[in-house]
Design an enzyme around this catalytic site. Structure first.
Site, short mmCIF file in Angstrom:
data_model
loop_
_atom_site.label_atom_id
_atom_site.label_comp_id
_atom_site.label_asym_id
_atom_site.label_seq_id
_atom_site.Cartn_x
_atom_site.Cartn_y
_atom_site.Cartn_z
N ASP A 237 0.87 -1.17 0.00
CA ASP A 237 0.00 0.00 0.00
C ASP A 237 0.91 1.22 0.00
OD1 ASP A 237 -2.24 1.60 0.04
OD2 ASP A 237 -3.19 0.53 1.69
N TRP A 238 0.37 2.34 -0.44
CA TRP A 238 1.18 3.54 -0.67
C TRP A 238 1.67 4.11 0.67
CZ3 TRP A 238 -0.30 1.11 -4.57
CH2 TRP A 238 -0.10 1.53 -5.89
#
Length: 715
Positions: A237-238
Site C-alpha cells: 500500500d502507498w
C-alpha cells in the site's frame, strides 16, 4: 512447454538487467508507476485506484489532477453494493467493466477489489469492502477477479490482511490468533489466489502480530508464497514500507508511496547502497523482478503475445447497462408494512422528495475510491426521469450539510501516512445563529411539503464525510440531525417511504415508526435510476444484506470483547465470533439480520432432503414463487454443529444461490457441500479438521429466517 519458454525469457532478461535497472522496477518511479527498461523492451507498470472505477489521472510527481477531460469513467457500485446482489455472475460482470475500463485507460494493475472483513460498522472504508462473512466474499471475489483479468489487467486484491480500522492505520498492531485468521480473515484472499488466479495482492498498512503486513515474512513469505503457492506480484500500500532490509528480505515485490522522493524509497537508492555494502543479497531483488516479469507475461506486456494484448474500452453503452443491472440487484427492501411499496406511478400526482442524499453526488469522494464519473444519476433525478411530466415532484434538502473549511493546500493523500497526532473530528459546523436558522428553515420546509403532498420519500444516510479513507466514524448516528427530521416527518406522514443511501450501517431509532425502508449502498452511476425503479415497482428488489444491521455499535463484539480504533494495539479477542456469528449465537436484538432482504412477491420453501455423499452431503429442496410478481430469491444454506465442543458459532453460511422465478413457478434446487464445509481450524495441529457430530443443514431466506432444516451425522 509454454511455462518453460516464459521461465527462460524471464531468466534471459534478468541476466541482462543491471542492479540499478532491477531496483527501478521494484519501487515507484511516479505516484502510480514503476520504471521500465526501454533497452530490453520492459515497460513500466501503470497502476490505478480503485474499486469504484478507474481514478482520475494525476501528475507523475505530485498529488495534482492533470485536469483533462479524457479521464471521466463509468462509476461502479461499491463493493458493498456488489456483495448485496449475492450474485457471482453480477460480480463477474462488474469485474469485466472495471478491467476493461482500466485497460482502456492504459493501466496494467487496478487496485481492486477490496475484501477486508467488516469487523465493525464504524470502519471508514467499509463501503469499499464486501461483507462480514468470508464465504460470501470467497464466492464473489473469484468471479470478480476473473472478470477484471480477462482484459489483460491485473486485479490487485487488498488489503492483506486483518485491516479493519482506519485509526492510526499505519502503526496499529493487530493481534489475531491463528484460528481466527484461518477461518475469518484469510479465506477471501486464499480463494483469490487458489481459485481466482489473482495476479497481484496489496499488503495492508497495519501490523499483524508485531510485523508490518507489507514486509511480514510470516504473512507474505510463509502464508502467501509457501502455503498458498502464490507466484504473482505483491505490491505495498502507498507508504506501507518502513524498513529497507525487511522489505528486501520479505516477499514484497514493489514498494509504492505517497511521497515524491522516489529515489529515497526504502527499495530504491537505500537498497542499492546496502547491496553494494554486502548487507543484503542481490538475489532478493532478482526474485522480486522474476515475479514482476511473470505478471507482465500474463498481462501480455512482454513476450510473444504482446501484440495481441486487449485494448480495453471505457464509457461504453454496455458498461452502463451492466452497471445499471448491478445497481438494480443491489437495492435492499428492509421493511414494507402494509405493502406501501411499490408505489403506483400512475396514481402519484404530487410527490415530495426530501433529504440531501436525494440530490447528492458521491462519486468524487471517499479517498482513493474517488473518481471522475462520466455522470451520476441521483435518486431525485431517477424519480423524475421515471415519472416524467404527469407528476409534480417537489424537492427539499431537509437538513443542512455544513461546509468544510479547507485551510491546507496539502492533498489528503499526500498527508495520509503521517502519525495521527490527534483524533480527526467529524464534519461539524459551529451552531451560529445563522446556521441554526438555516437548519430550522430547511426542517420547516420539509415538514410543509410532507403535509401537502400525497406521497413522501425521504432519502438520507451518509456521505463521504463519514464513509471515508483515513478516518473511522465516531458512532453509528445519522449525521446532520437526520434522526430528528425523520421523527418529525413520520409524525406528519406515517406512510412516508424512507430510503437510506450509505456505505455502512446506521442507528435507526425511528425503525419501528417507519413502515417502508429501502437501503442502498453507493450504487454507481445508475444508482438513482435503480432506486426509482425499485420504489415504483419496475424492478422487484432482490438485494440481501451482506452485513448485520445492529442497533448501535456497543453491540459489536469487536468493541466490547475485543478492542477497536486504538492507536497502538487492537486485539481481536472476539475470535471467530464476527458479525452474525456472534449476533445469532447470542440472540442479540438487531434491526435487520445478515442475509435479510424482502421482495414484492413471496417464496415458498418445501421438501428438504439431505443425503450423505462420499465427501460431504447434498441438500435438495423446492422453491416456489407463490406471489403475483416475477422475482429472484437468494437461498442461503447454513451449517449448524450440534453440541460442538470447539466454541463454534451457532451456524455459518456455507452456500447460496440466487434463483429467478415467474409467478407460480417452482424449481428443484440442489446444493452440494463437501467436507470443508463442516470443518473448524485446529490450532494444535495447524489444520482444518472435521468435528465428528450431528450437523443441522438449514435452508433460509436470511440467517434468522430459516425455512427448512434437517440433521445429518458427519465424521
Amino acid at each position: 512447454m509454454e511455462e518453460k519458454k516464459e521461465a527462460l525469457l524471464i531468466e534471459e532478461l534478468l541476466e541482462k538487467l543491471t542492479l540499478e535497472e532491477k531496483v527501478g522496477m521494484i519501487h515507484g518511479a511516479g505516484l502510480f508507476r514503476t520504471e521500465g527498461v526501454e533497452r530490453l523492451g520492459i515497460p513500466p507498470l501503470f497502476m490505478s485506484d480503485g474499486p469504484m472505477g478507474v481514478r482520475a489521472e494525476f501528475a507523475d510527481n505530485e498529488w495534482r489532477s492533470v485536469g483533462t477531460t479524457d479521464d471521466f469513467v463509468s462509476y461502479m457500485p461499491c463493493n458493498s453494493a456488489i456483495a448485496s446482489t449475492w450474485n457471482p455472475e453480477m460480480a463477474a460482470l462488474a469485474g469485466e467493466v472495471l478491467g476493461a475500463e482500466a485497460r482502456g485507460r492504459g493501466k496494467d494493475v487496478i487496485l481492486a477489489p477490496g475484501i477486508n472483513i467488516k469487523r465493525s460498522p464504524l470502519c471508514g472504508r467499509n463501503f469499499e469492502y464486501m461483507s462480514e462473512d468470508p464465504r460470501l466474499i470467497e464466492e464473489l471475489v473469484v468471479p470478480m477477479i476473473k472478470g477484471i483479468q480477462k482484459n489483460d489487467v491485473a486485479a490487485c486484491v487488498k488489503h492483506f490482511a486483518a485491516n479493519s480500522q482506519e485509526t492510526e492505520r499505519l502503526w496499529v498492531d493487530t493481534i489475531v490468533d491463528e484460528r481466527t485468521l484461518e477461518e475469518i480473515y484469510f479465506p477471501g484472499f486464499k480463494a483469490a489466489v487458489e481459485k481466482g488466479g489473482v495476479f497481484s495482492i496489496m499488503g495492508a498498512y497495519n501490523l499483524l502480530n508485531g510485523e508490518h503486513c507489507c514486509t511480514s515474512k510470516s504473512l507474505l513469505n510463509k502464508v502467501l508464497r509457501e502455503d498458498w503457492n502464490f507466484d504473482g506480484t505483491v505490491i505495498s500500500d502507498w507508504g506501507g514500507v518502513h524498513d529497507t532490509k525487511l522489505a528486501a528480505e520479505s516477499a514484497l515485490d514493489i514498494e509504492m508511496d505517497v511521497t515524491y522522493n522516489f529515489d529515497k524509497h526504502n527499495m530504491a537508492q537505500p537498497l542499492i547502497e546496502k547491496i553494494k555494502a554486502g548487507e543484503i543479497s542481490e538475489a532478493c531483488v532478482d526474485e522480486k523482478v522474476r515475479n514482476i516479469l511473470r505478471m507482465m507475461l500474463r498481462l501480455h506486456m512482454i513476450g510473444e503475445k504482446k501484440e495481441h494484448r486487449s485494448a480495453g474500452a471505457y464509457n461504453t453503452e454496455m458498461h452502463r447497462r451492466n452497471l445499471l443491472n448491478a445497481a438494480r440487484e443491489s437495492v435492499i427492501l428492509l421493511k414494507n408494512e402494509q405493502e406501501l411499496l411499490p408505489l403506483d406511478e400512475k396514481k402519484v400526482k404530487k410527490i415530495a422528495v426530501i433529504g440531501q442524499n436525494a440530490a447528492a453526488i458521491h462519486s468524487n469522494g471517499g479517498g482513493s475510491a474517488e473518481i471522475k464519473a462520466l455522470y451520476e444519476i441521483s435518486p431525485l433525478m431517477g424519480i423524475k426521469k421515471l415519472l416524467g411530466g404527469n407528476a409534480k415532484v417537489y424537492y427539499a434538502p431537509g437538513y443542512v450539510i455544513p461546509g468544510k473549511e479547507n485551510k491546507s493546500e496539502i492533498n489528503w493523500q499526500a498527508d495520509s501516512t503521517k502519525h495521527l497526532e490527534e483524533e480527526k473530528n467529524q464534519a461539524t459546523e459551529p451552531q451560529t445563529q445563522n446556521a441554526a436558522k438555516k437548519e430550522q428553515d430547511y426542517k420547516e420546509e420539509a415538514i410543509r411539503l410532507a403535509k401537502e403532498c400525497d406521497t413522501v420519500i425521504f432519502v438520507g444516510g451518509l456521505n463521504h464525510d463519514y464513509d471515508l479513507e483515513g478516518q473511522d466514524r465516531a458512532d453509528m448516528k445519522l449525521p446532520y440531525g437526520q434522526d430528528e427530521l425523520l421523527e418529525a416527518l413520520l409524525e406528519v406522514n406515517p406512510n412516508m417511504i424512507t430510503v437510506i443511501y450509505a456505505g455502512s450501517p446506521v442507528k435507526m431509532p425511528w425503525v419501528n415508526k417507519a413502515k417502508a425502508i429501502v437501503w442502498s449502498y453507493y450504487a454507481g452511476m445508475e444508482g438513482g435510476t435503480a432506486i426509482a425503479e425499485v420504489l415504483f415497482g419496475r424492478v422487484n428488489p432482490s438485494g440481501k444484506l451482506a452485513e448485520t444491521m445492529i442497533q448501535e455499535s456497543s453491540q459489536c463484539p469487536a468493541h466490547f470483547i475485543g478492542s477497536y480504533a486504538k492507536k497502538d494495539k487492537v486485539e481481536y479477542k472476539e475470535g471467530v465470533m464476527v458479525g452474525y456469528r456472534y449476533y445469532d449465537t447470542q440472540n442479540t436484538p438487531v434491526n435487520f439480520c445478515f442475509g435479510h432482504g424482502l421482495s414484492y412477491t413471496q417464496f415458498a420453501y418445501s421438501k428438504l432432503d439431505v443425503k450423505r455423499e462420499e465427501n460431504g452431503c447434498k441438500a435438495t429442496f423446492y422453491l416456489k414463487n407463490s406471489g403475483e410478481r416475477e422475482g429472484s430469491e437468494v437461498v442461503q444454506l447454513y451449517v449448524k454443529p450440534k453440541d460442538s465442543a470447539q466454541g463454534r458459532p451457532m451456524h455459518e453460511l456455507k452456500a447460496f444461490t440466487k434463483v429467478f422465478l415467474k409467478p407460480g413457478e417452482e424449481k428443484k434446487i440442489e446444493i452440494m457441500l463437501d467436507s470443508r464445509d463442516f470443518t473448524y481450524y485446529d490450532m494444535k495441529g495447524h489444520e482444518f479438521v472435521v468435528e465428528p457430530c450431528e450437523y443441522e443443514i438449514q435452508i433460509g431466506a436470511s440467517s434468522r429466517d430459516i425455512r427448512l432444516s434437517e440433521s445429518i451425522l458427519i465424521g
